[in-house]
Structure formats: C-alpha cells, structure tokens
Design a protein around this motif. Structure first.
Motif, PDB file in Angstrom:
ATOM      1  N   VAL A 181       4.925  25.357  19.124  1.00 37.62           N
ATOM      2  CA  VAL A 181       6.317  25.321  18.643  1.00 37.62           C
ATOM      3  C   VAL A 181       7.173  24.423  19.525  1.00 37.62           C
ATOM      4  O   VAL A 181       7.925  23.569  19.032  1.00 37.62           O
ATOM      5  N   VAL A 182       7.067  24.583  20.831  1.00 38.87           N
ATOM      6  CA  VAL A 182       7.861  23.770  21.756  1.00 38.87           C
ATOM      7  C   VAL A 182       7.496  22.288  21.621  1.00 38.87           C
ATOM      8  O   VAL A 182       8.379  21.415  21.580  1.00 38.87           O
ATOM      9  N   CYS A 183       6.204  22.004  21.525  1.00 38.53           N
ATOM     10  CA  CYS A 183       5.762  20.612  21.401  1.00 38.53           C
ATOM     11  C   CYS A 183       6.245  19.991  20.093  1.00 38.53           C
ATOM     12  O   CYS A 183       6.636  18.813  20.062  1.00 38.53           O
ATOM     13  N   MET A 184       6.242  20.764  19.013  1.00 41.08           N
ATOM     14  CA  MET A 184       6.713  20.241  17.735  1.00 41.08           C
ATOM     15  C   MET A 184       8.204  19.935  17.784  1.00 41.08           C
ATOM     16  O   MET A 184       8.662  18.903  17.278  1.00 41.08           O
ATOM     17  N   ILE A 185       8.982  20.822  18.390  1.00 37.30           N
ATOM     18  CA  ILE A 185      10.425  20.585  18.520  1.00 37.30           C
ATOM     19  C   ILE A 185      10.690  19.332  19.346  1.00 37.30           C
ATOM     20  O   ILE A 185      11.537  18.498  18.992  1.00 37.30           O
ATOM     21  N   ILE A 186       9.966  19.167  20.432  1.00 40.03           N
ATOM     22  CA  ILE A 186      10.141  17.983  21.276  1.00 40.03           C
ATOM     23  C   ILE A 186       9.747  16.714  20.514  1.00 40.03           C
ATOM     24  O   ILE A 186      10.441  15.690  20.582  1.00 40.03           O
ATOM     25  N   ALA A 187       8.650  16.778  19.762  1.00 41.67           N
ATOM     26  CA  ALA A 187       8.191  15.613  19.002  1.00 41.67           C
ATOM     27  C   ALA A 187       9.209  15.208  17.935  1.00 41.67           C
ATOM     28  O   ALA A 187       9.510  14.026  17.751  1.00 41.67           O
ATOM     29  N   VAL A 188       9.749  16.211  17.218  1.00 46.12           N
ATOM     30  CA  VAL A 188      10.760  15.915  16.192  1.00 46.12           C
ATOM     31  C   VAL A 188      12.009  15.319  16.828  1.00 46.12           C
ATOM     32  O   VAL A 188      12.595  14.344  16.311  1.00 46.12           O
ATOM     33  N   ALA A 189      12.429  15.873  17.968  1.00 47.23           N
ATOM     34  CA  ALA A 189      13.604  15.347  18.661  1.00 47.23           C
ATOM     35  C   ALA A 189      13.366  13.909  19.130  1.00 47.23           C
ATOM     36  O   ALA A 189      14.255  13.052  19.016  1.00 47.23           O
ATOM     37  N   LEU A 190      12.173  13.631  19.654  1.00 50.36           N
ATOM     38  CA  LEU A 190      11.854  12.270  20.091  1.00 50.36           C
ATOM     39  C   LEU A 190      11.852  11.299  18.912  1.00 50.36           C
ATOM     40  O   LEU A 190      12.349  10.170  19.017  1.00 50.36           O
ATOM     41  N   MET A 191      11.311  11.728  17.758  1.00 55.36           N
ATOM     42  CA  MET A 191      11.264  10.856  16.595  1.00 55.36           C
ATOM     43  C   MET A 191      12.662  10.548  16.076  1.00 55.36           C
ATOM     44  O   MET A 191      12.984   9.394  15.768  1.00 55.36           O
ATOM     45  N   ILE A 192      13.507  11.584  16.002  1.00 60.37           N
ATOM     46  CA  ILE A 192      14.879  11.384  15.535  1.00 60.37           C
ATOM     47  C   ILE A 192      15.648  10.485  16.504  1.00 60.37           C
ATOM     48  O   ILE A 192      16.379   9.572  16.094  1.00 60.37           O
ATOM     49  N   GLY A 193      15.477  10.728  17.802  1.00 66.42           N
ATOM     50  CA  GLY A 193      16.144   9.885  18.795  1.00 66.42           C
ATOM     51  C   GLY A 193      15.696   8.437  18.719  1.00 66.42           C
ATOM     52  O   GLY A 193      16.518   7.512  18.822  1.00 66.42           O
ATOM     53  N   THR A 194      14.390   8.224  18.512  1.00 65.17           N
ATOM     54  CA  THR A 194      13.872   6.860  18.385  1.00 65.17           C
ATOM     55  C   THR A 194      14.453   6.155  17.166  1.00 65.17           C
ATOM     56  O   THR A 194      14.850   4.987  17.234  1.00 65.17           O
ATOM     57  N   LEU A 195      14.530   6.854  16.050  1.00 61.62           N
ATOM     58  CA  LEU A 195      15.093   6.270  14.827  1.00 61.62           C
ATOM     59  C   LEU A 195      16.570   5.942  14.998  1.00 61.62           C
ATOM     60  O   LEU A 195      17.045   4.901  14.506  1.00 61.62           O
ATOM     61  N   LEU A 196      17.305   6.797  15.683  1.00 55.00           N
ATOM     62  CA  LEU A 196      18.728   6.526  15.913  1.00 55.00           C
ATOM     63  C   LEU A 196      18.916   5.306  16.807  1.00 55.00           C
ATOM     64  O   LEU A 196      19.824   4.488  16.580  1.00 55.00           O
ATOM     65  N   VAL A 197      18.068   5.171  17.826  1.00 55.80           N
ATOM     66  CA  VAL A 197      18.144   4.001  18.700  1.00 55.80           C
ATOM     67  C   VAL A 197      17.823   2.720  17.928  1.00 55.80           C
ATOM     68  O   VAL A 197      18.511   1.697  18.049  1.00 55.80           O
ATOM     69  N   ILE A 198      16.770   2.766  17.105  1.00 52.92           N
ATOM     70  CA  ILE A 198      16.415   1.600  16.300  1.00 52.92           C
ATOM     71  C   ILE A 198      17.533   1.249  15.330  1.00 52.92           C
ATOM     72  O   ILE A 198      17.872   0.061  15.140  1.00 52.92           O
ATOM     73  N   ARG A 199      18.128   2.267  14.726  1.00 54.65           N
ATOM     74  CA  ARG A 199      19.234   2.026  13.796  1.00 54.65           C
ATOM     75  C   ARG A 199      20.409   1.356  14.500  1.00 54.65           C
ATOM     76  O   ARG A 199      21.028   0.420  13.954  1.00 54.65           O
ATOM     77  N   ALA A 200      20.750   1.824  15.698  1.00 54.01           N
ATOM     78  CA  ALA A 200      21.862   1.226  16.437  1.00 54.01           C
ATOM     79  C   ALA A 200      21.579  -0.225  16.809  1.00 54.01           C
ATOM     80  O   ALA A 200      22.454  -1.095  16.697  1.00 54.01           O
ATOM     81  N   ILE A 201      20.339  -0.501  17.219  1.00 54.05           N
ATOM     82  CA  ILE A 201      19.983  -1.871  17.600  1.00 54.05           C
ATOM     83  C   ILE A 201      20.034  -2.799  16.394  1.00 54.05           C
ATOM     84  O   ILE A 201      20.584  -3.911  16.451  1.00 54.05           O
ATOM     85  N   VAL A 202      19.469  -2.356  15.269  1.00 55.55           N
ATOM     86  CA  VAL A 202      19.456  -3.187  14.063  1.00 55.55           C
ATOM     87  C   VAL A 202      20.870  -3.403  13.528  1.00 55.55           C
ATOM     88  O   VAL A 202      21.236  -4.502  13.114  1.00 55.55           O
ATOM     89  N   ALA A 203      21.687  -2.351  13.565  1.00 56.32           N
ATOM     90  CA  ALA A 203      23.067  -2.478  13.079  1.00 56.32           C
ATOM     91  C   ALA A 203      23.862  -3.456  13.935  1.00 56.32           C
ATOM     92  O   ALA A 203      24.666  -4.244  13.413  1.00 56.32           O
ATOM     93  N   LYS A 204      23.649  -3.433  15.236  1.00 59.81           N
ATOM     94  CA  LYS A 204      24.360  -4.353  16.121  1.00 59.81           C
ATOM     95  C   LYS A 204      23.874  -5.787  15.946  1.00 59.81           C
ATOM     96  O   LYS A 204      24.653  -6.739  16.001  1.00 59.81           O
ATOM     97  N   LYS A 205      22.573  -5.939  15.681  1.00 64.45           N
ATOM     98  CA  LYS A 205      21.988  -7.275  15.551  1.00 64.45           C
ATOM     99  C   LYS A 205      22.348  -7.926  14.237  1.00 64.45           C
ATOM    100  O   LYS A 205      22.503  -9.153  14.152  1.00 64.45           O
ATOM    101  N   HIS A 206      22.472  -7.137  13.183  1.00 62.21           N
ATOM    102  CA  HIS A 206      22.700  -7.677  11.842  1.00 62.21           C
ATOM    103  C   HIS A 206      24.043  -7.212  11.263  1.00 62.21           C
ATOM    104  O   HIS A 206      24.139  -6.935  10.075  1.00 62.21           O
ATOM    105  N   THR A 207      25.054  -7.142  12.110  1.00 62.11           N
ATOM    106  CA  THR A 207      26.365  -6.683  11.641  1.00 62.11           C
ATOM    107  C   THR A 207      26.924  -7.594  10.564  1.00 62.11           C
ATOM    108  O   THR A 207      27.446  -7.160   9.540  1.00 62.11           O
ATOM    109  N   GLY A 208      26.823  -8.897  10.778  1.00 58.92           N
ATOM    110  CA  GLY A 208      27.348  -9.860   9.810  1.00 58.92           C
ATOM    111  C   GLY A 208      26.649  -9.786   8.468  1.00 58.92           C
ATOM    112  O   GLY A 208      27.292  -9.875   7.410  1.00 58.92           O
TER     113      GLY A 208
END
Length: 222
Positions: A181-208
């Motif tokens: 259970v603990v490992c699954m929660i950590i894995a889901v949190a890591l995946m969501i955090g990674t996606l949010l970071v990628i989204r922020a980078i892509v949004a900043k790079k392709h704002t125009g």
C-alpha cells in the motif's frame, strides 16, 4: 473471433462492398497477423524448452546467491526490461521470470514480497516490450497505422522511458519499505509529480504555440 469476423463482413456487405473485396481484406489481415501468431507460438515453445532443460532452476540457484533481497525487485525490473527489449516479447519474459519469483518467496509467509516481485517482473517485461522494435504489438501497431516502423518506435521512447524511470525509483523504495500500500501511494505520487513537471516544462517552452491555437479556436468559433 469468428463472430467478430462475420459481423464485420456483414457490415461491409451492408455498406456496399463486394464479397471479393471483403475476402481480400480478410486474407490481408490474416497475413499481417500471422507473423505475430508465429512469434507467440515460438515464445511458448521457448519457455517450455527452458523449463524442461533446467534453465529456470539454474537461474533460481545462482540468482539467490548473487542477488540480495534489498535489490531483488529492481534487479527483476532491469533483467525483464533488457530481456523483453532484446526478444520483443513481454509474455515470454514474464513467463520465464514468474517461476523464479515464486521460488524465491513463500506464498504463505511472504505474500507481500511475492506480490511486489511479480509486479516488478510484469513491469519490466511490459516496458522492454513497449520499447522493442521487434515486438509483435509494435509491429502490428505501425502496420495498422500505415506509418514508418522506426518512426513509431521513436515516438514511444519518451513515454516508455518516463514511466520506466518512475517504476525504477518506486521499486527501489519497495525493496526498502516492503509494503504494498505504501509503495503504491508513493508510486502514484511520483507519477503525478512527474507529469506535472513535464506539463510545466512543455507549457513554458511552447507558450506562443498554445496562444496561437487558442486564438485560432476563437476565430473559428466566430
């Protein structure tokens, strides 16, 4: 499968296609799928030969001497990823690795560790198969989309590597925490955090570009 083929044929006849064209399409589909069917048959033969020849028990014997419990899960991910990447089959890799994991952990006393080990085997097998250019599913996907095969493989790499990196870290933690259970929660949190970071980078790079798309949508709406 037979009912599905008959349903598709009746629908094609209803839409006005001639039976000769339908029959030709069926033969082309069988021809394209035959390679994948042959691969699956060969994989099953390979697994049976390895088990009967004593390869699996040998891997169990030397694996238990080399691998420590703390690194067993991440080693399973890496071994399965490399094997399925080289062979192009996730089922074959998982079929070979599952008996090893079941022999290492006792189902009654170590069910948690067994569950994590099986998850590591499946994750590594699917990851390598997804990135492999000789995988049957990858070949059928590019053939069905009518695109250049290596281009299709190249577009899969960023997604596969991203998920593989998160899984790699998650199974390292699993080897230390050893709680599903603990490992699954950590894995889901890591995946969501990674996606949010990628989204922020892509949004900043392709704002125009995003702004131009929004303006175009507004202009079309008018």
């Amino acid at each position: 499968m037979f009912i599905g083929v008959m349903g598709a044929a009746l629908m094609a006849l209803y839409l006005g296609y001639k039976w000769e064209a339908i029959e030709k399409s069926m033969m082309d589909g069988i021809y394209k799928a035959l390679q994948s069917v042959c691969i699956l048959v060969i994989v099953g033969i390979l697994i049976g030969v390895w088990i009967n020849a004593g390869v699996v028990p040998t891997m169990i014997f030397y694996g238990l001497k080399v691998l420590k419990p703390a690194i067993f899960f991440i080693a399973s991910v890496l071994i399965c990823s490399i094997t399925s990447l080289a062979t192009g089959t996730s089922w074959g890799t998982i079929g070979i690795m599952v008996p090893l994991v079941c022999a290492v952990f006792d189902w009654t006393d170590q069910s948690t560790l067994l569950s994590i080990g099986l998850a590591a085997s499946c994750a590594g097998g699917v990851c390598g198969d997804h990135l492999s250019p000789i995988s049957d599913t990858t070949i059928m996907a590019s053939a069905g989309a009518h695109c250049f095969h290596l281009n299709h493989v190249a577009t899969q790499i960023p997604y596969g590597v991203t998920v593989a990196a998160v899984s790699f870290v998650s199974f390292i933690i699993a080897g230390l925490v050893q709680n599903v259970v603990v490992c699954m929660i950590i894995a889901v949190a890591l995946m969501i955090g990674t996606l949010l970071v990628i989204r922020a980078i892509v949004a900043k790079k392709h704002t125009g570009i995003f702004q131009e798309m929004a303006n175009a949508d507004k202009a079309m709406a008018k």
